[in-house]
Design a protein around this motif. Structure first.
Motif, short mmCIF file in Angstrom:
data_model
loop_
_atom_site.label_atom_id
_atom_site.label_comp_id
_atom_site.label_asym_id
_atom_site.label_seq_id
_atom_site.Cartn_x
_atom_site.Cartn_y
_atom_site.Cartn_z
N MET A 123 1.27 4.15 -2.90
CA MET A 123 0.87 5.52 -2.66
C MET A 123 2.01 6.53 -2.85
SD MET A 123 -1.42 4.94 0.76
CE MET A 123 -2.67 3.66 0.84
N GLU B 200 0.82 -1.20 0.00
CA GLU B 200 0.00 0.00 0.00
C GLU B 200 0.86 1.26 0.00
OE1 GLU B 200 -2.95 0.33 2.98
OE2 GLU B 200 -4.16 -1.34 2.24
N GLY C 293 -4.30 5.90 3.32
CA GLY C 293 -4.20 6.72 2.12
C GLY C 293 -4.24 8.20 2.46
N ASP D 113 -7.25 3.24 -1.75
CA ASP D 113 -6.26 4.27 -1.41
C ASP D 113 -6.90 5.64 -1.27
OD1 ASP D 113 -4.41 2.26 -1.58
OD2 ASP D 113 -3.57 2.89 -3.51
N GLU E 250 -6.87 1.14 -6.01
CA GLU E 250 -6.87 2.59 -6.19
C GLU E 250 -8.03 3.25 -5.44
OE1 GLU E 250 -6.67 0.37 -8.58
OE2 GLU E 250 -4.55 0.59 -9.15
#
Length: 211
Positions: free
Chosen positions: A19, A15, A186, A180, A177
């Motif tokens: 990001m 993750e 995120g 996130d 996506e």
């Protein structure tokens, strides 16, 4: 520029790497896991303890995350104990059969059985340590509720039972996506990215990344 990710959790590494891929940063995975006593009483304190331990070991700028699921109707548990909730005496211990994640989920659903208040939120605190004297924090929160049963195969941790506010799908049913965009981690990482972008050309930042 190099940045150490202070974790061995594959899900978190994937993750965070995803990001931060838009930044010109070389993300370093630790060669070995460091046993860090998470003695803090908050996500922030534990994120700091992790960042400090890994920074002392590897000597390069370090990013550490501490996050978890908070359920108000369960007195705020699992909270900072999210990763080891199954092992706590509070609420009764849960036997690990397949994985710790599944044991945590099983215990949480058992404690919420019959409850009408299934509100919950994920919280993440990121600590970016450039030196022992200079570090910053970024925080993110994602509100939602606990589903009746696990759904979805993506994600990790409590993702299969957490439905973000306004969603009928769990986090584990969403594409990466989309997760996130709304997830606690995120949101925290985006705040951190803005800071990195703004200070990339500062003298201190360049010195901190000179190794």
């Amino acid at each position: 520029m190099k940045l150490l990710l202070a974790t061995q959790n594959r899900g978190k590494i994937e993750e965070i790497s995803r990001m931060l891929r838009h930044l010109n940063i070389e993300l370093i995975k630790p060669e070995e896991e460091i046993e860090v006593e998470e003695s803090g009483k908050s996500f922030m304190e534990n994120a700091y303890l992790k960042a400090l331990a890994y920074f002392k070991r590897y000597g390069i700028p370090t990013l550490a995350d501490d996050s978890g699921l908070v359920v108000p109707s369960l007195e705020g548990y699992p909270g900072i104990y999210s990763s080891r909730f199954y092992s706590l005496d509070w609420g009764g211990k849960e036997e690990v059969q397949n994985s710790k994640d599944q044991a945590n989920i099983k215990k949480l659903l058992r404690l919420l059985e019959g409850s009408k208040d299934r509100r919950a939120y994920f919280k993440a605190v990121i600590c970016l340590m450039l030196s022992e004297e200079f570090y910053i924090f970024a925080e993110g929160v994602c509100h939602g509720e606990i589903a009746e049963s696990p759904r979805g195969s993506a994600g990790f941790g409590y993702d299969p039972i957490f439905k973000p506010l306004g969603y009928e799908k769990t986090i584990a049913e969403l594409p990466p996506e989309e997760k996130d965009d709304l997830s606690h981690r995120g949101k925290a990482i985006r705040k951190l990215s803005h800071f990195i972008e703004k200070c990339k050309h500062s003298i201190f930042y360049q010195r901190a990344h000179s190794n």
